[in-house]
Design an enzyme around this catalytic site. Structure first.
Site, PDB file in Angstrom:
ATOM      1  N   LYS A 162       0.820  -1.206   0.000  1.00  0.00           N
ATOM      2  CA  LYS A 162       0.000   0.000   0.000  1.00  0.00           C
ATOM      3  C   LYS A 162       0.856   1.259   0.000  1.00  0.00           C
ATOM      4  O   LYS A 162       0.627   2.188  -0.787  1.00  0.00           O
ATOM      5  CB  LYS A 162      -0.920   0.015   1.230  1.00  0.00           C
ATOM      6  CG  LYS A 162      -1.905   1.183   1.240  1.00  0.00           C
ATOM      7  CD  LYS A 162      -2.387   1.528   2.634  1.00  0.00           C
ATOM      8  CE  LYS A 162      -1.373   2.371   3.344  1.00  0.00           C
ATOM      9  NZ  LYS A 162      -1.862   2.925   4.635  1.00  0.00           N
TER      10      LYS A 162
ATOM     11  N   ASP B 151      -6.251   0.862   0.991  1.00  0.00           N
ATOM     12  CA  ASP B 151      -6.299   1.088   2.437  1.00  0.00           C
ATOM     13  C   ASP B 151      -7.661   0.629   2.936  1.00  0.00           C
ATOM     14  O   ASP B 151      -8.440   0.012   2.199  1.00  0.00           O
ATOM     15  CB  ASP B 151      -6.029   2.560   2.770  1.00  0.00           C
ATOM     16  CG  ASP B 151      -7.159   3.480   2.333  1.00  0.00           C
ATOM     17  OD1 ASP B 151      -8.100   3.011   1.630  1.00  0.00           O
ATOM     18  OD2 ASP B 151      -7.135   4.669   2.694  1.00  0.00           O
TER      19      ASP B 151
END
Length: 236
Positions: A122, A140
């Site tokens: 991420k 996320d």
């Protein structure tokens, strides 16, 4: 019965109209500052991270600025954030690697970024997308939740959600869609109380449609009032 096809293009067009100015809400002025801010954002809000990094980046905005800090000194800068001890350790080690291996530059590949302490898929996607303009979808908690609810993805695995989103969303829209989904998750499609009745995506969203089909609980009938007991008239 055949499953209803997810109107991907219509969903993306609506999100774009809702959030034409969507952008990364972490404050930064360089790829390095964005990398540090993103590492700090794990299990923290962007707002809180910005409060911490504003004074820190005035003094510490290059990898070499961190080289002589002890872990205790680093912790003092970020102790208002969750997991600050582990984050301090990772940041100091990452800065050392950037200085020694990359001439204080933030690398521009997934492999190199993910080899840095505290940097996962991420974080790498956030840096590549926002700092270097590489199309990417950073999954996320908001992207994960909203993507699944809208039907753009269907998985409880973060990596699989990313793959499904990348498959369904045109590559040239990956980075923008990442921000649209985050902004929608923060403003309307919250985790506990999504505002489905006010959402422009209500008729396209698998979650909202499913919720609308659930039988509404009937209001409980008020208990009937007991009749008052008659009092006998007193005899004179």
């Amino acid at each position: 019965m055949a499953q209803r096809k997810v109107p991907v293009e219509e969903i993306l067009d609506t999100l774009q109209q809702l959030y034409p100015d969507a952008h990364c809400e972490l404050n930064y002025t360089s790829p390095f500052e964005l990398l540090i801010a993103t590492i700090l954002s794990a299990q923290c809000t962007d707002k809180r991270v910005n409060e911490i990094t504003a004074p820190m980046f005035e003094k510490l905005n290059k990898p070499e600025d961190y080289l002589h800090l002890t872990q205790e000194e680093m912790e003092e800068h970020i102790k208002g954030l969750g997991l600050y001890k582990n984050k301090s350790k990772n940041i100091l080690e990452t800065c050392r690697i950037l200085y020694e291996k990359y001439n204080s530059e933030v690398p521009q590949t997934h492999k190199e970024l993910e080899a840095l302490p505290g940097v996962g898929r991420k974080t790498a996607n956030v840096v590549l997308s926002n700092a270097y303009g590489v199309p990417a979808i950073a999954v996320d908690t908001h992207v994960f939740r909203v993507g699944n609810r809208l039907g753009l993805a269907k998985s409880d695995n973060v990596d699989e959600v990313e793959r499904q989103l990348m498959k369904r969303i045109p590559r040239e829209k990956w980075s923008d869609a990442h921000h649209w989904l985050i902004w929608h998750g923060r403003r309307i499609c919250s985790a506990r109380n999504p505002q489905c009745s006010q959402c422009p995506l209500q008729t396209m969203c698998k979650h909202a449609i499913a919720e609308g089909k659930k039988p509404q609980a009937k209001p409980k009938a008020k208990p009937k009032a007991k009749p008052k007991a008659k009092t006998k008239a007193k005899t004179p």
